[in-house]
Design an enzyme around this catalytic site. Structure first.
Site, mmCIF file in Angstrom:
data_model
loop_
_atom_site.group_PDB
_atom_site.id
_atom_site.type_symbol
_atom_site.label_atom_id
_atom_site.label_comp_id
_atom_site.label_asym_id
_atom_site.label_seq_id
_atom_site.Cartn_x
_atom_site.Cartn_y
_atom_site.Cartn_z
ATOM 1 N N TYR A 182 3.072 -3.373 6.176
ATOM 2 C CA TYR A 182 2.053 -1.853 6.906
ATOM 3 C C TYR A 182 1.360 -1.859 8.148
ATOM 4 O O TYR A 182 0.229 -1.445 8.961
ATOM 5 C CB TYR A 182 0.646 -2.263 5.857
ATOM 6 C CG TYR A 182 0.782 -1.116 4.779
ATOM 7 C CD1 TYR A 182 1.842 -1.932 4.280
ATOM 8 C CD2 TYR A 182 -0.923 -0.301 4.350
ATOM 9 C CE1 TYR A 182 2.059 -0.839 2.914
ATOM 10 C CE2 TYR A 182 -0.207 0.478 3.474
ATOM 11 C CZ TYR A 182 0.831 -0.017 2.457
ATOM 12 O OH TYR A 182 0.205 0.403 1.712
ATOM 13 N N ASP A 212 -1.927 -3.081 -2.297
ATOM 14 C CA ASP A 212 -1.916 -1.408 -2.840
ATOM 15 C C ASP A 212 -1.832 -1.436 -3.825
ATOM 16 O O ASP A 212 -1.908 -0.902 -4.866
ATOM 17 C CB ASP A 212 -1.227 -1.211 -1.989
ATOM 18 C CG ASP A 212 -1.720 0.098 -1.562
ATOM 19 O OD1 ASP A 212 -2.725 0.972 -1.971
ATOM 20 O OD2 ASP A 212 -1.109 1.150 -0.399
ATOM 21 N N ASP A 256 5.319 -9.898 -9.115
ATOM 22 C CA ASP A 256 6.444 -8.943 -10.578
ATOM 23 C C ASP A 256 5.524 -9.843 -11.467
ATOM 24 O O ASP A 256 5.019 -9.342 -12.163
ATOM 25 C CB ASP A 256 7.675 -9.734 -10.116
ATOM 26 C CG ASP A 256 8.604 -10.515 -10.021
ATOM 27 O OD1 ASP A 256 7.860 -11.326 -9.499
ATOM 28 O OD2 ASP A 256 9.410 -10.720 -10.267
ATOM 29 N N LYS A 282 5.321 -12.943 -3.248
ATOM 30 C CA LYS A 282 6.914 -12.931 -3.814
ATOM 31 C C LYS A 282 7.185 -13.922 -2.185
ATOM 32 O O LYS A 282 8.519 -13.694 -2.340
ATOM 33 C CB LYS A 282 7.257 -11.462 -3.259
ATOM 34 C CG LYS A 282 8.279 -11.364 -4.143
ATOM 35 C CD LYS A 282 8.492 -10.901 -5.595
ATOM 36 C CE LYS A 282 9.836 -10.618 -5.697
ATOM 37 N NZ LYS A 282 10.060 -11.104 -7.713
#
Ligand code: NAD
Length: 422
Positions: free
Chosen positions: A161, A309, A285, A231
């Site tokens: 971002y 987000d 995930d 992740k």
């Protein structure tokens, strides 16, 4: 000395919120603070005034008052001043320390960069905090929505971002590609042909101040755990490093007040010291499914910008959706409250959408100002309104026997419940 505004009208009454002497973070809040407000784009002009009305009522009921200072960004700033984000808007929020904003539209692909991301960066609002809790009476797609009571701390200034990206077809993107392939040795990774490239910075500084904020919150609010979501199995040097730096904060900065999940099992057979916060980590995930299947095991989340987000929108869906989900951006001694939802342009100006998310963002702002009595009153009055079946269209269509109210009528109902409850 005061900043000289010419794109903003300074209210005749009200005082500035300042910092307590000798502190970088503790606020000195007068009983009639000046608070800048950006209504924002699209439905912002519906939910902004609705929230203002409710916050005024809560302030008045607790013997205080708010002097609002309208500031502009997005469409309204383009109309007035021919720019997206006037300097006065940024300065007003900086100078007054606490502010609230509605949604701002960001075009996809081409056009200007996100004003939301810009504001957060310019004001160094490094933690985007999104509480997700269930209010009685709010319909939900899950059978036990009350199990959700989580606060997400999303890093707000880094990650993909950060805006370090190059458009396909430009000289810059070709230079970056050449550097990555030639100098860095990734010569068979990027496919031939047009390419867009972005960079994902995750720093020790950015990670640690975010994780500290999440752990401090957990300790102050008697929460049981902080989960680092990443992740890192795939993006080892960015997301994996976020996890490692997060654990470093937990292990090195808090003594017995904080314990990692590994130490808990290796040294204490799973028995946490009383009042200690347990820090653990989950892969993003897996975390998204655990939010649904083991909802009540999660408490405070600390994660990077993009994961945060996605995750907070998914969690928000479990407790009633975007019309309900509040948020706030925090920096050193400053805060900008804003709902999670966007400008929903197709509903603009229809007096239709749910202002609860904006109202509850305002509630976070009141809490940050130390007005907890007013903040509690807002929550109770919203809950009372929804429980009595008086709701906007988004909830009405999911409930039997509910009464559909316009945005402004719903705000009036919350105000009248504030008056009854106070
Ligand atoms: P959105 O949140 O604006 O709307 C998606 C859908 O959610 C709407 O069509 C509506 O069905 C529902 N919804 C949203 N707010 C609601 C409310 N208050 N009450 C009832 N239902 C509501 O998301 P989008 O369509 O993806 O984005 C529209 C624009 O908003 C884009 O330009 C995007 O960049 C921007 N955006 C801004 C912010 C922000 O300012 N912080 C956040 C997200 C999106």
């Amino acid at each position: 000395m005061s900043y000289d505004y010419d794109q903003v009208e300074v209210p005749a009454e009200g005082e500035k919120i300042t910092l307590e002497e000798g502190s970088d973070t503790a606020l000195e809040v007068p009983d009639n603070p000046i608070i800048p407000i950006i209504y924002g784009d699209g439905v912002g002009s519906d939910v902004g005034p609705a929230a203002q009305k409710v916050l005024d009522a809560a302030a008045e009921a607790t013997g205080r008052g708010i002097s609002w200072m309208r500031v502009y960004a997005g469409e309204s700033a383009r109309e007035r001043y021919d720019e997206n984000l006037p300097d006065d808007t940024v300065e007003a929020i900086k100078e007054h320390r606490v502010a609230i904003k509605g949604p701002l539209t960001t075009p996809v692909g081409s056009g200007f960069r996100s004003l939301n991301v810009g504001l957060r960066k310019l004001l160094d609002l490094y933690a985007n905090v999104r509480p997700t809790y269930h209010l009685e009476g709010v319909p939900s797609p899950v059978s036990e929505p009350e199990q959700m009571d989580m606060v997400t701390f999303r890093e707000n200034t880094e990650d993909v971002y950060a805006g370090i990206e190059w458009e396909q077809g430009t000289d810059e993107v070709e230079q970056v590609k050449e550097f990555v392939e030639g100098e860095m040795g990734f010569d068979d990774v990027i496919h031939d042909g047009p390419v867009g490239i972005g960079v994902k910075p995750i720093t020790e500084f950015g990670t640690k101040r975010l994780v500290r904020e999440a752990i401090d919150y957990a300790l102050e609010h008697d929460r049981d755990s902080v989960t680092l979501v990443h992740k890192g199995n795939i993006m080892k040097f960015t997301e994996g490093q976020f996890r490692d730096w997060g654990y470093e904060v937990a292990e090195e900065e808090y003594g017995d007040e904080v314990i990692t999940e590994d130490t808990l099992w290796e040294e204490r057979d799973g028995e946490a010291p009383e009042d200690a916060v347990v820090v653990n980590d989950r892969i993003a995930d897996n975390m998204l499914q655990q939010l649904l299947t083991r909802t009540d095991q999660y408490d405070v989340i600390a994660t990077m910008n993009l994961n945060g987000d996605y995750m907070s929108d998914a969690a928000g869906a479990q407790i009633g959706g975007l019309g309900i989900a509040p948020g706030g951006n925090f920096g050193e001694g400053r805060m900008l409250a804003e709902p999670v939802h966007g400008s929903a342009p197709k509903y603009e100006g229809q007096d239709k959408v749910n202002p609860t998310a904006m109202i509850l963002s305002g509630r976070m702002m009141l809490e940050y100002m130390g007005w907890t009595d007013a903040a509690d009153l807002v929550r109770d009055a919203v809950e009372e309104t929804i429980s009595s079946g008086k709701v906007t269209y988004d909830l009405e269509r999911q409930l039997e026997d509910a009464e559909k109210l316009a945005t402004s009528e719903y705000a009036d109902e919350v105000v009248s419940n504030i008056e009854k409850l106070s």
